[in-house]
Design an enzyme around this catalytic site. Structure first.
Site, PDB file in Angstrom:
ATOM      1  CE  LYS A 281      -0.250  -5.596  -0.295  1.00 16.16           C
ATOM      2  NZ  LYS A 281      -0.900  -4.287  -0.024  1.00 16.16           N
ATOM      3  NE  ARG A 357     -10.918  -3.640   3.314  1.00 15.29           N
ATOM      4  CZ  ARG A 357     -10.714  -2.343   3.163  1.00 15.29           C
ATOM      5  NH1 ARG A 357     -11.704  -1.555   2.790  1.00 15.29           N
ATOM      6  NH2 ARG A 357      -9.527  -1.826   3.373  1.00 15.29           N
TER       7      ARG A 357
HETATM    8  N1  BES Z   1      -2.153  -6.280   4.041  1.00 14.31           N
HETATM    9  C1  BES Z   1      -2.480  -4.990   3.555  1.00 14.31           C
HETATM   10  C2  BES Z   1      -2.298  -3.898   4.597  1.00 14.31           C
HETATM   11  C3  BES Z   1      -0.893  -3.630   5.045  1.00 14.31           C
HETATM   12  C4  BES Z   1      -0.183  -2.591   4.473  1.00 14.31           C
HETATM   13  C5  BES Z   1      -0.335  -4.335   6.064  1.00 14.31           C
HETATM   14  C6  BES Z   1       1.088  -2.322   4.926  1.00 14.31           C
HETATM   15  C7  BES Z   1       0.947  -4.072   6.509  1.00 14.31           C
HETATM   16  C8  BES Z   1       1.657  -3.048   5.943  1.00 14.31           C
HETATM   17  C9  BES Z   1      -3.938  -4.961   3.099  1.00 14.31           C
HETATM   18  O1  BES Z   1      -4.431  -6.143   2.604  1.00 14.31           O
HETATM   19  C10 BES Z   1      -4.012  -3.972   1.995  1.00 14.31           C
HETATM   20  O2  BES Z   1      -3.466  -4.222   0.968  1.00 14.31           O
HETATM   21  N2  BES Z   1      -4.707  -2.862   2.231  1.00 14.31           N
HETATM   22  C11 BES Z   1      -4.843  -1.849   1.277  1.00 14.31           C
HETATM   23  C12 BES Z   1      -6.285  -1.429   1.255  1.00 14.31           C
HETATM   24  C13 BES Z   1      -6.629  -0.535   0.101  1.00 14.31           C
HETATM   25  C14 BES Z   1      -6.581  -1.316  -1.186  1.00 14.31           C
HETATM   26  C15 BES Z   1      -8.003   0.006   0.337  1.00 14.31           C
HETATM   27  C16 BES Z   1      -3.936  -0.703   1.675  1.00 14.31           C
HETATM   28  O3  BES Z   1      -3.791  -0.439   2.863  1.00 14.31           O
HETATM   29  O4  BES Z   1      -3.329  -0.109   0.799  1.00 14.31           O
HETATM   30 MN    MN Z   2      -4.046  -6.367   0.521  1.00 13.20          MN
END
Ligand code: BES
Ligand code: MN
Ligand code: ZN
Length: 500
Positions: A281, A357
């Site tokens: 991230k 997931r």
């Molecule tokens: N934990 C994140 C989702 C999230 C984003 C929670 C913002 C709270 C606030 C999750 O693990 C994630 O990183 N999801 C990705 C998925 C993508 C790589 C398909 C996302 O939402 O960007």
């Molecule tokens: Mn994630």
């Protein structure tokens, strides 16, 4: 804080702060209000007149009463009578509690009408509204002078509901206790979610589960890495492999004394930190520093466990979280790695940041084998769900219409919002992999839906629902009964669902 449901009529109440809920259009002051107004030398009418108070939902006005048996008076708008919900009362109670704190009242009298013609439910909602709106997290702050000077609200007296017949004292005492048990669960969830990743880890979550099991007589099973390996949980362990902390697969069970009326499982995403892995991230907007909240699903699950274990309903409930961190190291998953989950399905990890997931896949396979009547997972799963529904509404997907509807109802009386989302099978093609049974990430569009479709592949026979709570687990600014920070979202809905 002590709650009392007292039979003292409005006219006879005296004390530090009195909050009176008024409907829109009710400002003409009938009956007991008119009598109280007379007793207070016209103060209520004066406050309405001076402030232009109309009783609109969310509005409130307060004044000081010099020399009266009531020191401070607040009027709280409740909106139109026909539109008053349980959550309307919960929010009004929260407004009243904050008024009491602001005005340094140590005791508060609450005069509110009945919602949904249910004295017990209304009483419980009042307890939740008062306690949750006053919650403050001082764990990580040094003592402030301000805190010492401001006295705590110690007594809340719930006056007879206006326009309702007198209730059995026992009914109301039980409702107060129920509200307090629910609150203790919401507070636990808030504490877990707000704590940073150097405080709440997979190891401390396992310790917490051990304490809950000891304190409330729950059954406890914690699977260590080797045991997860033996069960073939390659998806969960793939996420866990870069962390210096051991993963913990946590399974708490509440069993009622007799034959359970039904059996349920609650599964919470338990990422105590989500760096994204090698798909790190990075950059503005990725909010990596907020990824301590990525165990919001687990927080709600353990919060619900704490509440349910005290309430002791005639329902068997399993509380499950595959807890780990998503980290980076020489041992980290490579983007493109292929993992095998515990149901034998292979997953091409085309994005290491879609880790929730992967952990849920093995948790769902595990829960599916318990033979429960229904299971629900809660997960801070996708940013896409936040884009779709914003910060206050969770997405709800279900393979079972009745289950989806039951959760929706549970959320409504809990004051937690869920919006039904489609399990659009057409989109499942987005998860097709050239080399494995599936990829873990589909195209950008509909990202919250493909995430749900991915989870569905790990559910075999049990009616299942998925709640994407990425938005509502945290608020940057105080909002209603949620102070800025962790909300404890999901606990109240889960409790209602279990009790339904
Ligand atoms: N934990 C994140 C989702 C999230 C984003 C929670 C913002 C709270 C606030 C999750 O693990 C994630 O990183 N999801 C990705 C998925 C993508 C790589 C398909 C996302 O939402 O960007
Ligand atoms: Mn994630
Ligand atoms: Zn995550």
């Amino acid at each position: 804080m002590e709650f009392q449901a007292i039979g003292v009529p409005l006219l006879e109440w005296s004390g530090g702060g009195l909050a009176i809920g008024l409907f829109e259009g009710e400002v003409a002051l009938r009956d007991d209000l008119a009598a109280l107004n007379d007793r207070l030398g016209g103060a209520i009418a004066e406050l309405i007149e001076e402030t232009g108070f109309k009783g609109k939902a969310g509005s409130a006005e307060a004044m000081r009463l010099a020399g009266a048996p009531i020191r401070k008076l607040q009027l709280i708008g409740l909106g139109k009578p026909a539109a008053l919900t349980l959550d309307g009362v919960r929010q009004a109670a929260g407004t009243a509690a904050k008024f009491a704190r602001r005005h340094r009242c140590t005791d508060l009298g609450l005069s509110l009408p009945l919602a949904i013609a249910d004295q017990a439910a209304t009483t419980r909602a009042i307890v939740e509204g008062v306690e949750l709106s006053l919650y403050r997290d001082r764990r990580f702050k040094s003592e402030s002078k301000d805190d010492e000077e401001r006295p705590d609200l110690t007594t809340v007296q719930i006056l007879p509901f206006r326009g309702a017949a007198e209730a059995e004292a026992d009914t109301l005492t039980e409702a107060i206790a129920l509200g307090q048990k629910v609150v203790s669960g919401v507070v636990l969830a808030r504490e877990l979610v707000a704590a940073p990743a150097n405080v709440v880890t997979p190891v401390t979550l396992a310790q917490l589960a051990t304490e809950l099991a000891q304190d409330y007589g729950l059954d406890l099973e914690i699977l260590e890495r080797e045991q997860c390996e033996a069960l073939g949980m390659g998806a969960f362990l793939g996420v866990a492999q870069a962390s210096d902390l051991p993963p913990k697969f946590i399974h708490l069970t509440y069993r009622p004394e007799g034959e359970p009326r039904k059996k349920l499982a609650i599964i919470g995403k338990g990422l105590t930190f989500d760096s994204g892995g090698l798909n790190v991230k990075a950059g503005p907007g990725s909010s990596i520093e907020m990824m301590k909240t990525d165990m919001g699903g687990a927080g709600a699950t353990f919060g619900a466990a704490k509440a349910i274990a005290q309430i002791r309903p005639d329902v068997e409930v399993h509380f499950i979280s595959a807890a780990t961190e998503n980290m980076i190291s020489g041992r980290a998953m490579h983007p493109g790695d292929i993992l095998t989950a515990s149901n034998g399905k292979t997953i091409e990890v085309n994005n290491t940041d879609a880790e929730g997931r992967l952990t849920l896949a093995d948790a769902l396979v595990f829960a599916d084998k318990l033979g429960v009547d229904a299971m629900v997972d809660l997960a801070t799963l996708t940013g896409a769900c936040v884009v779709a529904l914003g910060g206050k509404i969770a997405g709800l997907w279900s393979s079972d219409e009745a289950l989806g509807a039951a959760l929706q109802r549970a959320g409504e009386s809990a004051g937690e919002k869920f919006w039904p989302m489609p399990l659009e099978e057409d989109y499942a093609s987005g998860l097709k992999s050239v080399v494995a049974d599936m990829k873990n990430t589909g195209p950008r569009g509909g990202g919250a839906i493909t995430a749900a479709l991915f989870l569905k592949k790990f559910v075999d026979k049990t009616p299942w629902a998925h709640l994407d709570v990425a938005g509502p687990v945290w608020v940057d600014k105080e909002s209603g009964i949620d102070p800025a920070g962790a909300t404890g979202f999901g606990v109240r809905t889960l409790v209602n669902w279990v009790l339904s």
